[in-house]
Design a protein around this motif. Structure first.
Motif, mmCIF file in Angstrom:
data_model
loop_
_atom_site.group_PDB
_atom_site.id
_atom_site.type_symbol
_atom_site.label_atom_id
_atom_site.label_comp_id
_atom_site.label_asym_id
_atom_site.label_seq_id
_atom_site.Cartn_x
_atom_site.Cartn_y
_atom_site.Cartn_z
ATOM 1 N N THR A 1 -58.578 -55.610 45.121
ATOM 2 C CA THR A 1 -58.693 -55.493 46.592
ATOM 3 C C THR A 1 -60.095 -54.500 46.905
ATOM 4 O OG1 THR A 1 -57.687 -53.552 46.845
ATOM 5 C CG2 THR A 1 -56.125 -55.355 46.773
ATOM 6 N N GLU A 2 -60.431 -55.119 48.267
ATOM 7 C CA GLU A 2 -61.634 -54.104 48.768
ATOM 8 C C GLU A 2 -61.466 -52.669 48.473
ATOM 9 O OE1 GLU A 2 -64.037 -53.486 53.113
ATOM 10 O OE2 GLU A 2 -63.204 -55.748 52.538
ATOM 11 N N LEU A 3 -60.190 -52.037 48.888
ATOM 12 C CA LEU A 3 -60.046 -50.734 48.651
ATOM 13 C C LEU A 3 -60.307 -50.320 47.104
ATOM 14 C CD1 LEU A 3 -59.398 -47.867 49.618
ATOM 15 C CD2 LEU A 3 -56.800 -48.601 49.028
ATOM 16 N N GLU A 4 -59.885 -51.087 46.268
ATOM 17 C CA GLU A 4 -60.098 -50.935 44.610
ATOM 18 C C GLU A 4 -61.485 -50.863 44.681
ATOM 19 O OE1 GLU A 4 -55.691 -52.225 42.743
ATOM 20 O OE2 GLU A 4 -57.210 -53.776 43.326
ATOM 21 N N LEU A 5 -61.973 -52.004 45.010
ATOM 22 C CA LEU A 5 -63.721 -52.271 44.834
ATOM 23 C C LEU A 5 -64.332 -51.154 45.184
ATOM 24 C CD1 LEU A 5 -64.055 -55.988 45.263
ATOM 25 C CD2 LEU A 5 -64.154 -54.776 43.054
ATOM 26 N N ARG A 6 -64.208 -50.722 46.670
ATOM 27 C CA ARG A 6 -64.743 -49.356 47.283
ATOM 28 C C ARG A 6 -64.637 -47.922 46.422
ATOM 29 N NH1 ARG A 6 -65.912 -50.065 53.576
ATOM 30 N NH2 ARG A 6 -66.843 -48.301 53.057
ATOM 31 N N GLN A 7 -63.449 -47.973 45.893
ATOM 32 C CA GLN A 7 -63.177 -46.748 45.138
ATOM 33 C C GLN A 7 -63.923 -46.790 43.896
ATOM 34 O OE1 GLN A 7 -58.685 -47.108 44.719
ATOM 35 N NE2 GLN A 7 -58.660 -45.368 46.012
ATOM 36 N N LEU A 8 -64.128 -48.104 43.154
ATOM 37 C CA LEU A 8 -64.856 -47.994 41.963
ATOM 38 C C LEU A 8 -66.444 -47.780 42.345
ATOM 39 C CD1 LEU A 8 -65.530 -49.088 38.970
ATOM 40 C CD2 LEU A 8 -65.415 -51.335 39.630
ATOM 41 N N LEU A 9 -66.948 -48.230 43.407
ATOM 42 C CA LEU A 9 -68.054 -48.234 43.839
ATOM 43 C C LEU A 9 -68.629 -46.633 44.009
ATOM 44 C CD1 LEU A 9 -69.103 -51.267 45.914
ATOM 45 C CD2 LEU A 9 -70.186 -50.539 43.895
ATOM 46 N N GLY A 10 -67.416 -46.071 44.615
ATOM 47 C CA GLY A 10 -67.417 -44.525 44.740
ATOM 48 C C GLY A 10 -67.695 -43.975 43.382
ATOM 49 N N CYS A 11 -67.176 -44.418 42.452
ATOM 50 C CA CYS A 11 -67.454 -43.754 41.064
ATOM 51 C C CYS A 11 -69.073 -43.608 40.619
ATOM 52 C CB CYS A 11 -66.611 -44.336 40.093
ATOM 53 S SG CYS A 11 -64.945 -44.019 40.242
ATOM 54 N N PHE A 12 -69.446 -44.770 41.137
ATOM 55 C CA PHE A 12 -70.844 -45.125 40.561
ATOM 56 C C PHE A 12 -71.959 -44.665 41.736
ATOM 57 C CE2 PHE A 12 -68.743 -47.896 37.893
ATOM 58 C CZ PHE A 12 -69.035 -47.393 36.640
ATOM 59 N N LEU A 13 -71.348 -43.608 42.818
ATOM 60 C CA LEU A 13 -72.297 -43.022 43.735
ATOM 61 C C LEU A 13 -72.530 -43.881 45.082
ATOM 62 C CD1 LEU A 13 -74.563 -41.424 41.194
ATOM 63 C CD2 LEU A 13 -72.528 -40.650 41.869
ATOM 64 N N PHE A 14 -71.832 -44.984 45.471
ATOM 65 C CA PHE A 14 -71.947 -45.597 46.218
ATOM 66 C C PHE A 14 -70.654 -45.329 47.339
ATOM 67 C CE2 PHE A 14 -74.183 -48.357 43.048
ATOM 68 C CZ PHE A 14 -75.254 -48.176 43.793
ATOM 69 N N THR A 15 -70.844 -44.390 48.405
ATOM 70 C CA THR A 15 -69.959 -44.080 49.310
ATOM 71 C C THR A 15 -70.163 -44.531 50.660
ATOM 72 O OG1 THR A 15 -71.037 -41.949 49.750
ATOM 73 C CG2 THR A 15 -69.403 -41.949 47.800
#
Length: 653
Positions: A416-430
């Motif tokens: 889902t978009e939420l899961e993808l955004r959480q993953l991107l947060g791990c890689f410093l994209f917030t």
């Protein structure tokens, strides 16, 4: 004291980076400067270097203090001079004297006045006091320590890539021997042998050293203190990075307890005020308490930092037992032989770290395994193998016109978009970062997007080339946690020893064109290397009172007939095979016991188990038995490992 930062405040526009913070830097300090990305570590170094001025407070430095600052901005330096010449620029005064001495020598050929002879003598004395005669040797020694060959020393600086240029500039800086040496991510451009050389060099460095690094191994070995930039303040800790982690947890626990106690006190006082503020006999007391609360210095609640989002890999299908086989593989670039008729096998469950110096062919071997590099020999892929390859050149496959979030959506992972955004947060994209176009991202940001794509690929075989290069410590730890839970197999190349030590269960090293495999962790491999080095060390020579010399390692000669070496080797090989078989059996037992332990822990964590007293007693008894068997198996595992190491050592001697 070398430098004193006293109650400094520094702002970028309306954003406060540091507020009333202090730091005293003493001779001999080895400080690790840490903090989340964007908190101001590099800014603080520039304040110390004099590039930025503080809005409040003072920055005081001792007289004639010299500061050396290693950072990415140095790459703006350009020259066609040889790297040896660039390195020798560290000896600026000695080079000037050398030119003066050459000039005076020519003048003395025509005129030998007393004035000229005195000047010549003074210049020679000063040149000698600066150790000018050794500056070429010292420069060559440092450059070769950082990975350059002797033949490289005369090559023009302009012919080298960015990473190798940074090594030259690092060499020049450490040869200057400043009173305070500031290093911003010094290990980013170094391979393992060069990092180890730098560690040895810095251990005996006379000046103070300040290091910004995401390399935990490096910080643990190098520093005797930590300064953390956190909530616009500088927090000081004694010891290395591991000590800091322990002490910070204790401080956070104490702060949280103090915060909760204060909140209880505030609530009690507020209830008293609310209850009695309208009552004449208590109104004055209520008003006094209210004033005290207004003046109370509030304890902040502990900030837990970035949320511990778990990165998870999902494997689409189970592969066969063997994922890839290499047979008789050879690869060379001109006269540079990388691999020569070597063979290897990658099995299901392998987590292999390819380690060694740059130029040995690690990335080339990774591309051969991935089928992206031509070679001589045979590569046989396994059954049901789904591969995902992360490397710097994979950045070219990113769609430059896509937004970051869309780039991950188009991978077909089903997340889902939420899961993808959480993953991107791990890689410093917030926040709104996820809507940035790929084309405007820096090289490091593109690398993080490509790594995120690799993670959601559902592959059962990962190949990772320097995956931690653009990650902070928090992101590296999350990646480690994910790879430890990953059910697939992987081969990785990394100079981050902490990352390798936490993820790999096998070590591959390319030695003389062959793949040498070590079954075990990085720590076990390091220990084995030390043993091999000790066993192969040259014998020490001791004086013999009767005359002549004797070799310490040489055994006393016996008159009895010795067993032929070949027979001994065969006997050792048979014993080695026997021990290796037992070792394999114990490994299997350990895996089964650990799996059963995890199952029992899962059962015991369920509230339902406590409703049946007999069932709980049975599970608890089995759990205690498993712990005992596990302890015995681990002890047996270590004993067998030591025996195998000794037998292997005896075969190599």
């Amino acid at each position: 004291m070398l430098i004193a930062l006293q109650d400094i405040t520094f702002e970028f526009g309306s954003r406060v980076i540091l507020e009333e913070s202090s730091w005293h830097i003493e001779p001999g300090d080895r400080i690790g400067l840490i903090g989340l990305n964007g908190t101001g570590k590099s800014t603080l170094l520039r304040i110390i270097n004099g590039e930025y001025s503080v809005s409040k407070g003072s920055v005081n430095k001792s007289k004639n203090l010299s500061i050396g600052f290693f950072n990415q901005d140095l790459l703006s330096f350009e020259t066609d001079e040889s790297i040896l010449t660039v390195g020798m620029m560290a000896f600026g005064k000695a080079l000037e004297l050398e030119k003066d001495i050459e000039r005076i020598t020519k003048e003395l050929e025509h005129s030998q006045t007393d004035e000229l002879l005195h000047e010549f003598s003074d210049k020679l004395h000063e040149f000698e006091s600066l150790d000018g005669y050794n500056m070429k040797h010292k420069t060559a020694q440092v450059l070769e320590g950082l990975g350059f060959s002797t033949a490289d020393l005369d090559r023009p600086y302009s012919q080298f890539s960015g990473g190798w240029r940074m090594r030259v500039l690092l060499a020049r800086l450490i040869l200057q021997q400043p009173d305070v040496l500031m290093l911003d991510e010094p290990t980013n451009h170094l391979d393992l042998p060069s990092i180890e050389w730098l560690e040895r060099y810095l251990t005996s460095y006379n000046g103070a050293v300040i290091i910004v690094s995401h390399d935990r191994f490096f910080l643990d070995r190098m520093v005797n203190g930590i300064v953390e930039v956190y909530q616009q303040q500088l927090h000081h800790y004694s010891g290395n990075y591991s000590d800091y982690e322990v002490e910070k947890d204790l401080r956070r626990e104490m702060q949280q307890r103090a915060y909760e106690n204060q909140q209880d006190y505030i609530r009690q006082q507020e209830r008293f005020i609310e209850r009695f503020k309208a009552k004449a006999s208590k109104a004055a007391q209520a008003q006094s308490i209210a004033k005290r609360l207004d003046k109370l210095e509030r304890i902040e609640q502990v900030d837990n930092g970035p949320s511990k989002i778990r990165i998870s890999f999902s494997v689409d299908k189970m592969p066969g037992k063997i994922l890839a086989t290499l047979s008789g593989v050879s690869k060379s670039f001109g006269n540079n032989v990388i691999l020569k008729n070597t063979s290897a096998e990658i099995n299901r469950g392998d987590k292999i770290a390819l380690i060694g110096a740059n130029g040995k062919g690690k990335s080339t071997l990774l591309r051969i395994i991935a089928g992206e590099e031509s070679f001589e020999g045979e590569r046989t892929p396994g059954h049901n193998v789904v591969t995902s390859f992360y490397a710097q050149h994979q950045l070219e496959s990113l769609d430059l016109n896509s937004e970051i979030l869309d780039e991950l959506k188009n991978c077909g992972s089903g997340k889902t978009e939420l899961e993808l955004r959480q993953l991107l947060g791990c890689f410093l994209f917030t926040g709104d970062d996820v809507f940035k176009k790929i084309r405007i991202l820096s090289g490091g940001e593109k690398a993080r997007v490509a790594l995120a794509k690799t993670i959601i690929s559902q592959a059962n075989f990962l190949m990772l080339d320097e995956p931690t290069n653009h990650l902070d410590m928090n992101s590296v730890q999350m990646l480690i946690d994910a790879l430890n839970k990953y059910e697939g197999s992987l081969v990785l190349v990394s100079h981050d020893r902490y990352f390798v030590s936490q993820t790999a269960n096998k070590i591959w090293e390319i030695v003389d064109g062959e793949i040498k495999e070590f079954k075990g962790t990085y720590a076990e491999w390091e220990e084995w290397k030390k043993r091999m080095a000790a066993n192969n060390a040259p014998a020490t020579v001791k004086s013999n009172p009767q005359g002549g010399n004797t070799t310490a390692a040489e055994p006393k000669k016996e008159t009895k007939q010795e067993t032929p070496k070949g027979a001994i080797n065969k006997e050792v090989q048979r014993e080695l095979q026997k021990q290796q078989k037992q070792f394999s059996n114990v490994e299997g037992q350990l895996a089964n016991l650990k799996a059963r332990k995890a199952e029992l822990e899962g059962t015991m964590s369920s509230p339902d188990i406590y409703q049946d007293k007999n069932k709980f007693a049975s599970v608890e008894a089995e759990y205690n038995d498993v712990l005992k068997f596990l302890q015995r198996a681990e002890q047996q595992y270590e004993e067998l490992f030591d025996k195998i190491m000794k037998l292997e050592a005896s075969l190599t001697n």
